[in-house]
Design an enzyme around this catalytic site. Structure first.
Site, short mmCIF file in Angstrom:
data_model
loop_
_atom_site.label_atom_id
_atom_site.label_comp_id
_atom_site.label_asym_id
_atom_site.label_seq_id
_atom_site.Cartn_x
_atom_site.Cartn_y
_atom_site.Cartn_z
N LYS A 37 -14.38 0.97 -27.88
CA LYS A 37 -14.67 -0.46 -27.73
C LYS A 37 -15.86 -0.66 -26.78
CE LYS A 37 -12.83 -4.37 -25.62
NZ LYS A 37 -11.86 -4.59 -24.59
N ASP A 51 -11.44 -6.48 -29.95
CA ASP A 51 -10.66 -6.73 -28.74
C ASP A 51 -9.43 -7.54 -29.15
OD1 ASP A 51 -11.47 -9.32 -29.17
OD2 ASP A 51 -12.08 -9.69 -27.10
#
Ligand code: SF4
Length: 223
Positions: free
Chosen positions: A135, A153
């Site tokens: 991420k 997310d």
């Protein structure tokens, strides 16, 4: 007679994801024309550090901490020149400060030793830096203009599921579904659109479907 499956019925009310993705992006982009990364930074190194600090806390909190931090630490070497405890104190307010300090020092050492003090552009190289997961690597690469994946997310995950763009739970599998659907030139913008829509309209507990510009394209709409 089998029981009614309301989820399946709702999905049938809207066209397939491939047909909806373009209008979804268009309408969300018009609605959230200010959607962009909320972290403050003025260099590639600051971007990397800010994203690493943002785990398990809010962007507002990170910005509060980095306002002072980035005046003191300007280059990767600066993070290595102080005692670990000093860096821990300087980032304390972002939480998980011991682990974050260890990761930041490890990443900065790798930048110095393997990348001439610069932040690499490829997700492949970024995830090799200590403490940098997929991420973080995706966020950094996208902001540096080299999006190679789609950031997933908590907002992107929730909205992808509500909008039936993915039926997966695992962020890696959700990202894979989104990469198949979203045109590559939108990979950087797309997560920002979902994040801002998630914050402003499609709240986790109380989605405001009657004010949502994609309500007619959403199988989870309560309208
Ligand atoms: S219609 Fe409701 S559930 Fe669907 S995206 Fe909009 S706010 Fe979220």
């Amino acid at each position: 007679m089998p029981p009614r499956d309301y989820t399946v019925e709702a999905r049938r009310r809207v066209p397939a994801a491939k047909k909806r993705i373009e209008p979804l992006i268009g309408r969300l982009a018009a609605e959230h024309s200010d959607a962009k990364i909320a972290l403050h930074f003025s260099s590639d190194v600051e971007l990397l550090v800010a994203v690493m600090l943002s785990a398990q806390t809010t962007d507002v909190n990170v910005n509060r901490v980095t306002e002072r931090l980035f005046r003191k630490y300007r280059r990767p070497d600066d993070y290595l020149a102080v005692a670990p405890e000093e860096l821990e104190r300087d980032i304390f307010a972002t939480g998980f400060y011991r682990q974050k300090a260890r990761s930041i020092r490890g990443a900065m050492a790798a930048l110095v030793e393997q990348h001439e003090g610069r932040v690499p552009r490829s997700v492949e190289d970024l995830v090799r830096l200590p403490g940098v997961g997929r991420k973080t690597a995706n966020v950094v690469a996208a902001e540096l203009g080299e999006a190679q994946g789609i950031v997933v997310d908590t907002h992107v995950r929730r909205l992808s599921q509500r909008l039936d763009l993915s039926r997966e739970q695992d962020p890696v599998k959700i990202e894979r579904d989104l990469m198949r659907l979203v045109p590559r030139e939108q990979w950087r913008l797309f997560p920002h659109l979902l994040i801002w829509h998630g914050r402003r309209v499609c709240d986790a507990r109380r989605p405001v479907c009657d004010r949502c510009v994609v309500s007619d394209l959403c199988p989870s709409s309560r309208e």
